[in-house]
Enzyme design. Sequence first.
Site, PDB file in Angstrom:
ATOM      1  CB  SER A 161      23.305 108.058 -56.891  1.00  0.00           C
ATOM      2  OG  SER A 161      23.653 106.912 -57.644  1.00  0.00           O
ATOM      3  CE  LYS A 162      19.118 112.781 -61.693  1.00  0.00           C
ATOM      4  NZ  LYS A 162      19.999 113.940 -61.574  1.00  0.00           N
TER       5      LYS A 162
END
Length: 464
Positions: A242-243
């Site tokens: 994820s980010k």
Amino acid sequence: MAQETQTPRLRFAPSPTGHLHIGGARTALFNWLYARQNKGTFVLRIEDTDRERSTDEYVHSIMAGMEWLQLDWNEGPLHQIDRMDLYKSYVEKLLNEGKAYKCFCTAEEIDVRKKAMLASGQKPKYDGLCRNANQNQQKPFCIRFISKPEGTTIVHDLIKGDVSFENAEMDDLVIQRTDGTPTYNFCVVIDDALMRITHIIRGDDHLNNTPRQILLYEAMGFTPAKFGHLPMILGSDKTRLSKRHGATSVLAYREMGFLPDALINFLARIGWSFGDQEIFSREELIEKFSFENVGTSGGVFNQEKLLWLNAHYLKNLDDKTLQVMVTPFLEKDGFRISPEIPMDKAIHLSKERSRTLLELSEALKFYLHQSVTIDPALKEKFLTPLAIELLRELSHQIETHSDFSETSLKAKIDEWITGKGLKLKDVAQPLRVALTGSTVSPGIFELMAVLGKEKVIQRLKAVS
Ligand code: GLU
């Protein structure tokens, strides 16, 4: 089976609710590889029924990401939003055949009943109350598909093997929402069936949807495609990428100076292997890819490995091609490529130590600067009064030297250094700092030859 003899048709079906994600790109890649390997068709379908979250900007950005990675499609982009009447006609069909029904229950009512199920030790799910309700009520309704009360649905997964699901565990799936829009699980089945998709390869976050989709295929009289669910891509801490782990959009990797071939090679190796081999050309990937060699557990996104691969691809590109690729990076920072500097030669000197186009562009900037800015700490350390004196003398020496080739410069400067009873190292670092503003650069004679006499003299004069 009939499908075995069919030309494969695969698809990538992104929802344009975000940029092309690394995980999405890998899904697209595996579909593309199989399609290309088997001389099949690769379809791009935009799943844009979620009008709140889908944007044209994301559609364009997803396509730009695929184009950059050279994952070309043969059909599409087809948009689900253009097919709403089609989905409606299938909703009607299921209603008419008694395979679906209008459900008038409100979310609150369902919630209360689910809580009661939970309290009595049952697995909470929609209880099917409206299957027997008056279908002509003048109240808002959604439409549900009648699930099977018993039996098992087996997903014969190309990657995970057989996975069984108890039909009794499945709710009556909502196929049309209260606002009249059809749902993902419903549209995807109609599209995959009517687009004659033979292999559905997607992330295993969709595995739980697959038995529901298989039941819908059967109810609508379609033959299910083959399915393959890819394990998720994980970050270095083994949680889903994820980010938090850094950039996840494909185009961000373009901005960071990665090469499409390197990223393709890297993505292919996340969760797929072929012995110990790490480097694969596209042609080799097309030849060697197989679902059997896709792993069943999540592959880790290792940024260091991506850098290593990128460095490999970068140094193997020819200097002129690299010049074309690196120019936008320099221009973005306000540099103009001038004919005074032979950029291909400059690139040749730096490509071995640059891992990305961005690093390469950084390494090239000193050639293009009007003048060099030298950090005061470097000045103090390297441009001592003695060093400045030497640089002044060196400047005089080479001012009258006409042959500015690397070998001739080396011979000239070596002779002068020896004549003074010095060593190259006494002069090389101050010279490097004066010419580049840094202590790290290509070989001093090579870079002087590229920089050219005028700039060398000008930069030496500026410090001495
Ligand atoms: N639109 C879905 C997604 O982006 C694709 C699901 C599928 O491949 O069936 O997750």
